[in-house]
Design a protein around this motif. Structure first.
Motif, PDB file in Angstrom:
ATOM      1  N   TYR A  12       7.018   5.385   9.004  1.00 47.10           N
ATOM      2  CA  TYR A  12       6.300   6.232   8.189  1.00 47.10           C
ATOM      3  C   TYR A  12       6.011   5.517   6.999  1.00 47.10           C
ATOM      4  O   TYR A  12       4.939   5.915   6.519  1.00 47.10           O
ATOM      5  CB  TYR A  12       7.304   7.287   7.870  1.00 47.10           C
ATOM      6  N   GLY A  13       6.708   4.497   6.707  1.00 49.94           N
ATOM      7  CA  GLY A  13       6.466   3.599   5.321  1.00 49.94           C
ATOM      8  C   GLY A  13       5.059   3.051   5.801  1.00 49.94           C
ATOM      9  O   GLY A  13       4.281   2.749   4.584  1.00 49.94           O
ATOM     10  N   ARG A  14       4.854   2.223   6.799  1.00 48.33           N
ATOM     11  CA  ARG A  14       3.788   1.553   7.049  1.00 48.33           C
ATOM     12  C   ARG A  14       2.572   2.456   7.317  1.00 48.33           C
ATOM     13  O   ARG A  14       1.383   2.060   6.907  1.00 48.33           O
ATOM     14  CB  ARG A  14       3.984   0.925   8.877  1.00 48.33           C
ATOM     15  N   ALA A  15       2.668   3.681   7.927  1.00 47.71           N
ATOM     16  CA  ALA A  15       1.504   4.400   7.908  1.00 47.71           C
ATOM     17  C   ALA A  15       1.177   5.199   6.404  1.00 47.71           C
ATOM     18  O   ALA A  15      -0.148   4.963   6.151  1.00 47.71           O
ATOM     19  CB  ALA A  15       1.842   5.716   8.777  1.00 47.71           C
ATOM     20  N   ALA A  16       2.058   5.252   5.700  1.00 49.27           N
ATOM     21  CA  ALA A  16       1.837   5.688   4.250  1.00 49.27           C
ATOM     22  C   ALA A  16       1.266   4.654   3.613  1.00 49.27           C
ATOM     23  O   ALA A  16       0.291   4.897   2.775  1.00 49.27           O
ATOM     24  CB  ALA A  16       2.999   6.285   3.606  1.00 49.27           C
ATOM     25  N   LEU A  17       1.753   3.436   3.591  1.00 46.01           N
ATOM     26  CA  LEU A  17       0.886   2.256   2.791  1.00 46.01           C
ATOM     27  C   LEU A  17      -0.455   1.972   3.224  1.00 46.01           C
ATOM     28  O   LEU A  17      -1.590   1.689   2.623  1.00 46.01           O
ATOM     29  CB  LEU A  17       1.730   1.070   2.979  1.00 46.01           C
ATOM     30  N   ALA A  18      -0.546   2.404   4.546  1.00 40.94           N
ATOM     31  CA  ALA A  18      -2.138   2.348   5.227  1.00 40.94           C
ATOM     32  C   ALA A  18      -2.899   3.162   4.621  1.00 40.94           C
ATOM     33  O   ALA A  18      -4.234   2.791   4.332  1.00 40.94           O
ATOM     34  CB  ALA A  18      -2.140   2.219   6.776  1.00 40.94           C
ATOM     35  N   VAL A  19      -2.614   4.247   4.494  1.00 43.16           N
ATOM     36  CA  VAL A  19      -3.414   5.348   3.630  1.00 43.16           C
ATOM     37  C   VAL A  19      -3.650   5.089   2.393  1.00 43.16           C
ATOM     38  O   VAL A  19      -5.021   5.145   1.711  1.00 43.16           O
ATOM     39  CB  VAL A  19      -2.573   6.600   3.711  1.00 43.16           C
ATOM     40  N   SER A  20      -2.722   4.094   1.657  1.00 43.46           N
ATOM     41  CA  SER A  20      -3.138   3.875   0.246  1.00 43.46           C
ATOM     42  C   SER A  20      -4.051   2.676   0.221  1.00 43.46           C
ATOM     43  O   SER A  20      -5.095   2.706  -0.585  1.00 43.46           O
ATOM     44  CB  SER A  20      -1.769   3.339  -0.412  1.00 43.46           C
ATOM     45  N   PHE A  21      -4.050   1.884   1.096  1.00 43.96           N
ATOM     46  CA  PHE A  21      -5.003   0.704   1.336  1.00 43.96           C
ATOM     47  C   PHE A  21      -6.211   1.418   1.675  1.00 43.96           C
ATOM     48  O   PHE A  21      -7.519   1.030   0.903  1.00 43.96           O
ATOM     49  CB  PHE A  21      -4.383  -0.055   2.308  1.00 43.96           C
ATOM     50  N   PHE A  22      -6.215   2.347   2.408  1.00 43.01           N
ATOM     51  CA  PHE A  22      -7.431   3.159   2.766  1.00 43.01           C
ATOM     52  C   PHE A  22      -8.145   3.555   1.651  1.00 43.01           C
ATOM     53  O   PHE A  22      -9.529   3.285   1.479  1.00 43.01           O
ATOM     54  CB  PHE A  22      -7.210   4.055   4.042  1.00 43.01           C
ATOM     55  N   ALA A  23      -7.578   4.420   0.939  1.00 43.29           N
ATOM     56  CA  ALA A  23      -7.839   5.357  -0.272  1.00 43.29           C
ATOM     57  C   ALA A  23      -8.545   4.101  -1.386  1.00 43.29           C
ATOM     58  O   ALA A  23      -9.558   4.416  -2.039  1.00 43.29           O
ATOM     59  CB  ALA A  23      -7.047   5.978  -0.851  1.00 43.29           C
ATOM     60  N   GLN A  24      -7.626   3.146  -1.467  1.00 42.73           N
ATOM     61  CA  GLN A  24      -8.282   1.939  -2.445  1.00 42.73           C
ATOM     62  C   GLN A  24      -9.808   1.349  -1.887  1.00 42.73           C
ATOM     63  O   GLN A  24     -10.633   1.265  -2.955  1.00 42.73           O
ATOM     64  CB  GLN A  24      -7.132   1.099  -2.714  1.00 42.73           C
TER      65      GLN A  24
END
Length: 430
Positions: A12-24
């Motif tokens: 879940y942490g990996r997926a959540a951080l990928a969302v943050s990178f995508f948004a940035q």
């Protein structure tokens, strides 16, 4: 250990951080691809525009320095959780204003916040990779590249349909802020036993309100060694990676700022064709990062960085000698495939070099991201005007090539990683 058998908190942490990178990636692309529209809206002169643009990376470096100090008191996930929505709101404010002081204030805030955002995202990425036990850092940056493509596509649509900046930025931010705030519930910070031993990990996922914001008195969840080691020794050890980071971004900014002009003015392409190289560069960057982690796991970070450097140098060489536009685009394609692996692996190498002080190391390393971005475009422009743009392309080629001199800095250290970036197969990560 397969991805499926890893603890849910890690996945879940990996997926959540990928969302943050995508948004940035989306937010940054929405800004940089609409610079001409911002200039027109605020009436910024051609002479003043470089000052505004230079201020953004300079203040981003300040934001990275501030983040290094801030994460000694709060977790990187807290910084990321709240600074990312601020970046979105600042972008909306930039699109809504029409006075020069609004442009100055919003771009200044954007720069500082982006510095904190980039630093905290990569802090979390490095610590999560350490707990994961395999290279996953390139995947996060692939999500950023995908976000950049989406953001650039939205910006193109806005320009094509003549949307006002607020009409473009508002809906995008209205989607991204709830998305990142929701994902932030599963961000996962470094634990004291995230190192080589593969001990149990504790998620910083959903937790009681206010628990994540605890200050200096919080219990054992604090990361060890956040300020350990003499400053001079740390910077001396980190210097090779700092140079690699700066050189990589000199190469990247050369493509982003000069590819269209080079194709049109030097290789005599059409106006429409001149817009293609950067799009090709972004797509090949995404592809290279999407598969890059597999290469690191199989062959090791040193080999992947060396190969990427050689491919990037070949790309600059092809661009410099290209007889026409299509050969030039081949060169920019090679540049995307080569440069894409260097920056993520530089952050990962800093995490391995300072396993007990990775947050500080990454914040300092991140400053050289902006140094390269700030130096690259003016350097190529000045050389192009004084000499030739073909010759100017050889300068970032040589600078990026210096990465080969520092390739051993990417080697797996004593942090418990085995071949390449993986821990031994017998280790039970998590």
């Amino acid at each position: 250990m397969t991805d499926v058998t890893r603890p849910q908190a890690l996945r879940y942490g990996r997926a959540a951080l990928a969302v943050s990178f995508f948004a940035q990636g989306v937010l940054f692309a929405l800004l940089v691809t609409r610079i001409p529209a911002i200039q027109d809206r605020y009436g910024i002169s051609d002479g003043l525009l470089p000052v505004f643009l230079a201020a953004v990376p300079i203040l981003a470096g300040v934001g990275s320095v501030l983040t290094e100090q801030l994460v000694k008191r709060v977790r990187p996930s807290v910084v990321l959780r709240w600074v990312q929505p601020v970046v979105g709101l600042v972008l909306v404010g930039l699109g809504a204003g029409d006075r020069m002081w609004v442009a100055a204030v919003t771009l200044a805030l954007f720069g500082v916040c982006v510095g904190g955002l980039d630093a905290s995202m990569n802090m979390l990425g490095v610590s999560l990779q350490r707990a994961w036990g395999q290279s996953i850092m390139l995947g996060f940056h692939a999500a950023y590249s995908l976000g950049g493509i989406v953001g650039a596509s939205l910006a193109w649509s806005g320009a094509h349909w003549h949307f006002a900046l607020f009409s473009l930025y508002g809906p995008a931010v209205l989607v991204l802020i709830p998305l990142t705030l929701t994902a932030s519930r599963w961000y996962r910070d470094q634990e004291p036993d995230d190192g080589a031993g593969g001990g149990p990990v504790v998620p910083y996922g959903p937790e009681p309100a206010g628990a994540a914001d605890r200050g200096p008195g919080r219990p054992s969840t604090a990361r060890p060694g956040a300020s350990s080691g003499p400053q001079q020794v740390v910077m001396r050890m980190l210097l090779p990676l700092c140079l690699v980071m700066a050189f990589a971004y000199i190469g990247d900014s050369t493509v982003s700022n000069w590819s269209a002009k080079y194709l049109q003015d030097t290789l005599h392409s059409s106006d429409q064709l001149s817009t293609v190289p950067y799009a090709v560069y972004m797509v090949t960057t995404l592809i290279g990062r999407a598969v890059g982690d597999q290469g690191v796991r199989r062959f090791g970070a040193v080999t992947v960085v060396r190969l990427g450097t050689v491919v990037a140098m070949a790309g600059f060489a092809v661009v410099a000698v290209a007889p026409g536009a299509w050969v030039g685009m081949l060169g920019f394609t090679l540049l995307g495939l080569g440069l894409c692996v260097i920056v993520p692996q530089t952050f990962a190498a800093a995490g391995r070099m300072f396993p007990d002080a990775s947050d500080s190391a990454i914040a300092r390393l991140n400053i050289f991201n902006y140094v390269g971005f700030l130096v690259g475009s003016p350097l190529v422009g000045a050389l192009g005007d004084a000499w030739s743009y073909r010759g100017a392309m050889l300068v970032p080629m040589v600078l990026v090539g210096a990465t080969l001199l520092y390739a051993r800095s990417f080697a797996a250290g004593p942090a418990g990683y085995g071949v390449g970036h993986e821990r031994p197969r017998t280790a039970d990560v998590g």
